[in-house]
Every structure is written in structure tokens, then in C-alpha cells.
Design a protein around this motif. Structure first.
Motif, short mmCIF file in Angstrom:
data_model
loop_
_atom_site.label_atom_id
_atom_site.label_comp_id
_atom_site.label_asym_id
_atom_site.label_seq_id
_atom_site.Cartn_x
_atom_site.Cartn_y
_atom_site.Cartn_z
N ALA A 1 51.01 14.11 -19.60
CA ALA A 1 50.83 14.47 -21.01
C ALA A 1 49.40 14.31 -21.50
O ALA A 1 49.16 14.24 -22.71
N SER A 2 48.45 14.23 -20.57
CA SER A 2 47.07 14.07 -21.00
C SER A 2 46.15 14.85 -20.06
O SER A 2 46.33 14.83 -18.85
N GLN A 3 45.20 15.56 -20.67
CA GLN A 3 44.20 16.24 -19.81
C GLN A 3 42.82 15.68 -20.12
O GLN A 3 42.35 14.74 -19.51
N CYS A 4 42.15 16.19 -21.17
CA CYS A 4 40.83 15.61 -21.48
C CYS A 4 40.98 14.18 -21.99
O CYS A 4 40.08 13.36 -21.87
N GLY A 5 42.15 13.87 -22.58
CA GLY A 5 42.46 12.50 -22.98
C GLY A 5 41.95 12.10 -24.35
O GLY A 5 42.22 10.98 -24.81
N PHE A 6 41.26 13.00 -25.03
CA PHE A 6 40.68 12.60 -26.31
C PHE A 6 41.75 12.32 -27.36
O PHE A 6 41.63 11.39 -28.16
N CYS A 7 42.83 13.10 -27.32
CA CYS A 7 43.90 12.91 -28.31
C CYS A 7 44.86 11.80 -27.90
O CYS A 7 45.66 11.35 -28.72
N THR A 8 44.82 11.42 -26.61
CA THR A 8 45.89 10.57 -26.05
C THR A 8 46.05 9.22 -26.77
O THR A 8 47.19 8.84 -27.08
N LEU B 1 46.82 16.17 -33.13
CA LEU B 1 46.52 17.47 -32.52
C LEU B 1 46.14 17.28 -31.06
O LEU B 1 45.38 16.38 -30.73
N CYS B 2 46.66 18.15 -30.21
CA CYS B 2 46.20 18.20 -28.82
C CYS B 2 45.72 19.61 -28.55
O CYS B 2 46.43 20.58 -28.82
N ARG B 3 44.52 19.72 -28.06
CA ARG B 3 43.94 21.03 -27.85
C ARG B 3 44.02 21.51 -26.40
O ARG B 3 43.69 22.63 -26.11
N CYS B 4 44.38 20.63 -25.45
CA CYS B 4 44.43 21.15 -24.09
C CYS B 4 45.74 20.96 -23.35
O CYS B 4 46.18 21.85 -22.65
N THR B 5 46.42 19.84 -23.50
CA THR B 5 47.63 19.64 -22.68
C THR B 5 48.77 20.54 -23.13
O THR B 5 49.50 21.08 -22.32
N GLY B 6 48.92 20.67 -24.43
CA GLY B 6 50.11 21.33 -24.97
C GLY B 6 51.12 20.24 -25.29
O GLY B 6 51.09 19.15 -24.70
S1 FES Z 1 44.50 16.10 -23.84
FE1 FES Z 1 42.70 17.12 -24.55
S2 FES Z 1 43.09 17.30 -26.67
FE2 FES Z 1 44.92 16.54 -25.91
#
Ligand code: FES
Ligand SMILES: Cc1cc2nc3c(=O)[nH]c(=O)nc-3n(C[C@H](O)[C@H](O)[C@H](O)COP(=O)(O)OP(=O)(O)OC[C@H]3O[C@@H](n4cnc5c(N)ncnc54)[C@H](O)[C@@H]3O)c2cc1C
Ligand code: FES
Length: 467
Positions: free
Chosen positions: A107-114, A144-149
Motif C-alpha cells: 500500500a505504499s510506493q513513494c511513501g510520502f502519504c503513508t 491523498l495518495c498520488r501513486c499507489t492508488g
Molecule cells: S505512495 Fe506516493 S503518494 Fe501515496
């Protein structure tokens, strides 16, 4: 001195800068950099932390997620703030179960929203309710999450929140509660935390230049977006009289410091359509801290509650010194962001009449996104139809003028008319004469007028009109 619990430790700050945000304090002073700064305006949820405070009876802690970027540090007095940095250490496993679920569900990609999602889920876990998809989605509406969905994040939440787990925050909650209850009223030079309406009125008279802070979800944007500085701040969140909700036979009286989360049940019991409207209001983090009083006093023409209050013919109790006066919400606004409030006067209570027999409140919010977005137009109709004839109607709209405004021409025309297509057509022409809205980034003038007419049509359809 400001006193609060930061994670598990009691913190005492001898003096604070009145306009310092909690996020700046955490990241810059405490080096707790888990909470992220995305927007600094309450929109993205990356800075989400959890606040715990004694409930109204003082026998347990209430947990709520908030945006630390728009929370002023001084408002933490007497509360516990829990940050993502502390979760791992609060369990014996390698990660906190919520963090582990995020990993397991990818559930995390760039991790900024995590960190923000983790804290929203952590807050929900402390409510000890059964969590289905609707409840979960509702509680992450401010993240908001901009990359994982969102699908993997929802999977993570559903997988962990229905399996009981215990962490140090559960184990130590009684101790935290006892500590918070023992924290005394505060004496500070720049950030005032009065406990009674009398103390508040003394402070507003002594320091007329001080800014009043309720939830801060409007006020703090002046600091983070407007780059303003506030030297003196008076926080109303601990003023007993302003935190009360009272019911009489005819009225619900809501203290100006009551949050949306605290008054939602009262308001929607009386007016069921308000529950959906309140869920369209901002996000969980904002509703947890933002107040009805702040929405009224802020005097924004696109505030979501003033149209409702005007349609219901609600009143405000204002206080200056020990003097109180009552003003109809309809008469409160004098121009764009201007009100009848005098220097040192404050809003004390909002008085909402109880629902009348067979009357119906309809509220429609038009915004670009469903959640966490402010209105292009907000329309409230309070209508009584008897045997197909409109016997009374009040219509108030936001986003159509410099202040919330009634559609008086349309109201006058509709009174006594039958619910029919012919009536609707004439009413649409009347409502176009009531408003002369502006075009801006949210909507054009033409769109706003068309929407006002279409919302009238929606009301007619809901009232059983055959069109
Ligand atoms: S993991 Fe990149 S914004 Fe949510
Ligand atoms: C991300 C985000 C989304 C939002 N979405 C919405 C939305 O969907 N709909 C909407 O209507 N609004 C929205 N808002 C605006 C805001 O959340 C609301 O207006 C909220 O009700 C303000 O309440 P508050 O307690 O935070 O007020 P504060 O920010 O504390 O105060 C607002 C103003 O009122 C004054 N004030 C506060 N209390 C009193 C009092 N008792 N007497 C006199 N003056 C007082 C303050 O000095 C300040 O000028 C949003 C804000 C953000 C940041
Ligand atoms: S940083 Fe985006 S909500 Fe706080």
C-alpha cells in the motif's frame, strides 16, 4: 506554560510562539520527521497525527486524527499528541500492525502519504468499532495518495482493523488520562487558553488585537498560505460554555467551540439530511477539529453551514464583556468577509430552531470533488408542502454573492403555489433575478445561475413533482 503529552512523554514549554504550527514544532524542534509536509493547508493529510483528550465525562480518552500543519502548538495544552514516529516502539513486533498491514498489502510506493494514512487508520483503530469499507473510506477522506492508488490502502485497513491488537497506547491510556486531567489552566503571555466565557471576554477586551482560535482550519491558513504572523492568540477550545450543546423543546443551542464531529449526531437527529451534508464537509481531520462557530464567524461566502442556518432561520448569541445580544444569522453578514461583530465581541452560541412538523430541509452542495472540497454553490431549502401546495419556503445559497444570500423573489413567488412544472418554470425565472454571482476558478456566472435553477428542479422532483 503549555503542557501536553508528546507520544508517551509529558512536555512543558515555558513560552511558545503564538503562531507556531504543531508540524513545525514536531519536525524542527523535536526532530520527529515522520509526519510530512505536503500542502501545509489541510488538504493532503501527509501531516496527520492523532490527538487524545479526555471525553466529556472524563472517564476515557477520545482519539481523533488532525492535520498538524494547520494546528497551532498552543492548542495542545492538556492533550496528548501521537505521531507516527512512536508507533513501532509501541509494540513488541518489528512494526506496528497497521504499518505491517500497509507493507503486506503493498500500500505504499513513494511513501510520502503513508505516515498520514497510517495515522488515520491508527485513529480509527482506537474507536474500537467494526470497520467496513464505507467506514474506512470515510475515515481516510482527508488523505491523498498520488501513486499507489487507494485499493491496496483500503485492503490494508480492512485486513488489520477487524483483528484485535493492543499497543502501548492502549496499555497506558489510563495513565495518560490521569496525567491530562491533572494539567492545570495555563498562564501564557502570547497564547491564551481561557476556561470560562468570563475569562474569554476579559481577554478579548484586554487584547482586542489578539486572534481568536477555534479549530484553526481557516485561521491557520493565514499563517501557512498568507505568511501572516499572529503575535497573540486566544484559543476558545477549552471554554466550557462554548463547548456545550443544549436542547430545549424548540431549539438546539450549540456552543461556538463545538466541533462538527461533536455536533453531527445532534444536528442530523433533528435534520436527517444534514448527515450527508456534514460528510461532504471537508475531511475527517477537519471535522474533528473545525467548529460550526468558526464557519459562521469566518464569513466566507462559500461556507457550507451559513446557507443551512439562514434557511432554518437560526440565531447567534454574541458576547462582549458580560453583555449578550441575539442576531439572526441572516442579519449577521454585512459584506464580503464582514460581520456585525464588534471589536472584542465574540460568537458564543448558535441557536437552531427544532424541525417543524412536516417541514423538510434539503441541502445540496456542488463541488468539483465529492470529498475534501469547498463548494462552488451550496443551496439550502426549508419547505413545507401541504396537499401539493407550498405553504412556506426559505431558500439560502452560498457561492452566489459576497455573502450567503436568500432568494427572496423566488420565495415570495413560490408561497401558495402548487408543486408543478409550470410553477417550477416560473420559479426558475425568479431565482435568476435573486442573484448576480461572479465568475471565478470554481464556476462561471452562467453555471452558478443554471445550478441554482437545477437545484430548485431537484427539490421539486424530491417533493414529488411530475415534470
Ligand atoms: S505512495 Fe506516493 S503518494 Fe501515496
Ligand atoms: C482542507 C480544508 C477543507 C475545508 N472544507 C470546507 C468545506 O467543505 N466547507 C466549508 O464550509 N468550509 C471548509 N473549510 C473551511 C473551515 O474548515 C471551516 O470554515 C471551519 O468551520 C472553520 O472552523 P474553525 O473552528 O477551524 O475556525 P477557525 O479557523 O479557528 O476560525 C475561523 C475564523 O473565525 C474566527 N472565530 C472563530 N471562532 C470565533 C468565535 N467564537 N467568535 C468570533 N470569531 C471567531 C477566527 O478568529 C477566524 O477568523 C475547509 C478548510 C480546509 C483547510
Ligand atoms: S501537509 Fe497537507 S494536510 Fe498538512
Amino acid at each position: 506554560m503549555i503542557k501536553f503529552i508528546l507520544n508517551h512523554n509529558l512536555v512543558q514549554l515555558e513560552s511558545i510562539q503564538a503562531d507556531k504550527t504543531l508540524l513545525d514544532y514536531l519536525r524542527l524542534d523535536e526532530n520527529l520527521t515522520g509526519s510530512k509536509e505536503g500542502c501545509a493547508s489541510g488538504d493532503c493529510g501527509a501531516c496527520t497525527v492523532v490527538i487524545a483528550e479526555p471525553n466529556s465525562t472524563g472517564d476515557s480518552l477520545n482519539y481523533k486524527s488532525i492535520n498538524s500543519c494547520i494546528c497551532l502548538l498552543g492548542s495542545l495544552h492538556g492533550k496528548q499528541v501521537i505521531t507516527v514516529d512512536s508507533l513501532k516502539a509501541s509494540v513488541e513486533t518489528e512494526l506496528h500492525p497497521i504499518q505491517q498491514a500497509m507493507v503486506d498489502s503493498h500500500a505504499s510506493q513513494c511513501g510520502f502519504c503513508t505516515p498520514g494514512f497510517v495515522m488515520s487508520l491508527f485513529s480509527l483503530s482506537k474507536h474500537k468499532v467494526s470497520v467496513d469499507r464505507t467506514v474506512l473510506v470515510d475515515n481516510i477522506d482527508g488523505n491523498l495518495c498520488r501513486c499507489t492508488g487507494y485499493r491496496p490502502i483500503i485492503d490494508a485497513g480492512l485486513s488489520v482493523l477487524n483483528q484485535p491488537f493492543t499497543d502501548d497506547y492502549d496499555k497506558n491510556s489510563q495513565q495518560a488520562l490521569d496525567t491530562l486531567k491533572s494539567i492545570n489552566p495555563v498562564q501564557e503571555e502570547n497564547f491564551f487558553v481561557p476556561e470560562t466565557a468570563s475569562e474569554l471576554s476579559q481577554l478579548t477586551q484586554q487584547y482586542p488585537e489578539a486572534r481568536l482560535l477555534a479549530g484553526g482550519t481557516d485561521l491557520t491558513l493565514g499563517i501557512t498560505q498568507g505568511l501572516q504572523t499572529y503575535e497573540k492568540v486566544i484559543y476558545i477550545g477549552r471554554v466550557k460554555e462554548l463547548k456545550q450543546i443544549a436542547e430545549t423543546n424548540n431549539e438546539t443551542i450549540i456552543g461556538a467551540g463545538v466541533t462538527y464531529q461533536e455536533c453531527e449526531d445532534h444536528l442530523s437527529r433533528e435534520y436527517p439530511t444534514l448527515r450527508n451534508h456534514l460528510h461532504r464537509f471537508a475531511s475527517t481531520q477537519i471535522r474533528n477539529i473545525g467548529t460550526l462557530g468558526g464557519n459562521v464567524a469566518n464569513a466566507s461566502p462559500i461556507g457550507d453551514m451559513p446557507p443551512v442556518l439562514v434557511a432554518l432561520d437560526a440565531s447567534l448569541i454574541l458576547q462582549k464583556g458580560e453583555d449578550k445580544r441575539t442576531v439572526k444569522v441572516d442579519d449577521f453578514y454585512t459584506g464580503y468577509k464582514k460581520t456585525v461583530l464588534e471589536q472584542s465581541e465574540f460568537l458564543r452560541e448558535i441557536v437552531i430552531p427544532k424541525n417543524k412538523v412536516n417541514h423538510h430541509l434539503a441541502v445540496y452542495k456542488i463541488s468539483k470533488r465529492h470529498a475534501d472540497d469547498i463548494s462552488s454553490i451550496c443551496a439550502a431549502f426549508y419547505i413545507h408542502v401541504e396537499a401539493g401546495i407550498i405553504s412556506s419556503i426559505r431558500i439560502a445559497m452560498g457561492g452566489m454573492a459576497a455573502t450567503v444570500k436568500r432568494a427572496t423573489n423566488c420565495e415570495k413567488y413560490l408561497k401558495g403555489q402548487i408543486i408543478s412544472k409550470e410553477t417550477l418554470d416560473k420559479a426558475k425565472a425568479e431565482i435568476a433575478t435573486d442573484f448576480d454571482p461572479m465568475s471565478d476558478v470554481r464556476a462561471t456566472q452562467e453555471y452558478r445561475i443554471l445550478m441554482a435553477q437545477n437545484l430548485l428542479e431537484r427539490l421539486f422532483i424530491e417533493q414529488g413533482a411530475e415534470l
